[in-house]
Motif scaffolding. Structure first.
Motif, PDB file in Angstrom:
ATOM      1  N   GLU A   1       2.104   1.813  -3.463  1.00  0.00           N
ATOM      2  CA  GLU A   1       1.029   2.348  -4.302  1.00  0.00           C
ATOM      3  C   GLU A   1       0.777   3.811  -3.989  1.00  0.00           C
ATOM      4  OE1 GLU A   1      -2.190  -0.231  -3.413  1.00  0.00           O
ATOM      5  OE2 GLU A   1      -1.519  -1.839  -4.750  1.00  0.00           O
TER       6      GLU A   1
ATOM      7  N   THR B   1      -6.828   4.480  -4.010  1.00  0.00           N
ATOM      8  CA  THR B   1      -6.262   4.539  -5.348  1.00  0.00           C
ATOM      9  C   THR B   1      -7.310   4.718  -6.432  1.00  0.00           C
ATOM     10  OG1 THR B   1      -6.311   2.121  -5.431  1.00  0.00           O
ATOM     11  CG2 THR B   1      -4.252   3.152  -4.770  1.00  0.00           C
TER      12      THR B   1
ATOM     13  N   GLU C   1       3.419   5.959  -5.549  1.00  0.00           N
ATOM     14  CA  GLU C   1       3.162   6.084  -6.984  1.00  0.00           C
ATOM     15  C   GLU C   1       2.055   7.098  -7.256  1.00  0.00           C
ATOM     16  OE1 GLU C   1       1.786   3.279 -10.775  1.00  0.00           O
ATOM     17  OE2 GLU C   1       2.326   2.374  -8.858  1.00  0.00           O
TER      18      GLU C   1
ATOM     19  N   GLU D   1       0.832  -1.204   0.000  1.00  0.00           N
ATOM     20  CA  GLU D   1       0.000   0.000   0.000  1.00  0.00           C
ATOM     21  C   GLU D   1       0.866   1.252   0.000  1.00  0.00           C
ATOM     22  OE1 GLU D   1      -2.499  -0.470   3.402  1.00  0.00           O
ATOM     23  OE2 GLU D   1      -4.048  -1.530   2.274  1.00  0.00           O
TER      24      GLU D   1
END
Length: 257
Positions: A197, A223, A200, A194
């Motif tokens: 992510e 996300t 990112e 997580e």
């Protein structure tokens, strides 16, 4: 449907003060804080697609309740009679815009300051104890629901809880004391994924790469909402409260219980 009956159906109570979780003697500022706290939880932007319609109804009903209690004249009438003048409830109002006018936009700087003051505080300790008891020592749930936390906080939380158990300030749950290494490793791998992510997503949003911990805190499990930073922050703040269970009601009297 009469408004108080609608509250009963959505929140399980027919009393405006109970909807906001405050007493009848609550001050204006206390009522406003309570409204903000609960509205963050039921805000439609935070709901999954299948729950958005219900969340919208709850958000609207909560906002109407606050609107009544924040008006001195309407509140006095309600306190005296236990009744609401249905004709004075603005059904066409944009309650999301109303909410935005009441509360300033939360910024990353606000969250950063809160994180700095929250970690290691008495408030964090109280939240940790509550989470431990609410989830019967399940560290998966505890880590999921603790504010400003990531996998680097887990050992600190575990040490605190072990001390509290030793001092008999919290119950001893086998779920916590006998947790398997496999379960712990799975949780940490998930947290690391997580975090990656979140980093990112932070890059995609142009937030830079020097605030990884804070970005992970705000962005993880969000996300699918890349353009809704307010919703992400609302998700963080909303962890302060838990939802009330709703129950159906066929009562049509507009009296407080």
């Amino acid at each position: 449907m009469p408004f108080l009956d609608e509250l009963d159906r959505l929140f399980g109570v027919k009393n405006l003060y109970d909807v906001l979780g405050v007493s009848k003697t609550a001050s204006e500022s206390e009522i406003k804080r309570a409204y903000r706290k609960i509205s963050l939880q039921v805000h439609p932007d935070r709901a999954d697609k299948g729950e958005k319609e219900k969340a919208t109804r709850k958000f609207q009903a909560l906002s109407k309740s606050y609107c009544i209690l924040s008006d001195k004249e309407k509140r006095a009438i309600y306190d005296e009679s236990g009744e609401i003048d249905e004709e004075n409830i603005d059904e066409d109002r944009d309650w999301t815009q109303y909410w935005r006018l009441l509360f300033k936009k939360v910024t990353l700087e606000d969250i950063r300051k809160f994180e700095a003051s929250y970690k290691g505080s008495d408030e964090e300790l109280s939240d940790l104890m509550s989470a431990y008891e609410d989830y019967k020592g399940d560290m998966d749930q505890i880590m999921e629901n603790m504010l400003c936390s990531n996998d680097s906080d887990e050992d600190r939380f575990a040490e605190i809880l072990q001390g509290l158990i030793k001092e008999k300030k919290v119950p001893k749950y086998k779920t916590f004391t006998h947790e398997s290494k496999a379960k712990k490793n799975t949780r940490r791998k998930k947290a690391q994924q997580e975090a990656a992510e979140a980093e990112e997503m932070a890059t995609e949003l142009g937030l830079g790469n020097n605030e990884g911990s804070l970005q992970s805190l705000i962005l993880k499990r969000q996300t699918d909402r890349a353009g809704a930073l307010d919703s992400m922050i609302a998700g963080l703040e909303a962890k302060y409260c838990k939802p009330k269970k709703s129950k159906a009601s066929t009562t049509k009297k507009q009296k407080k219980t």
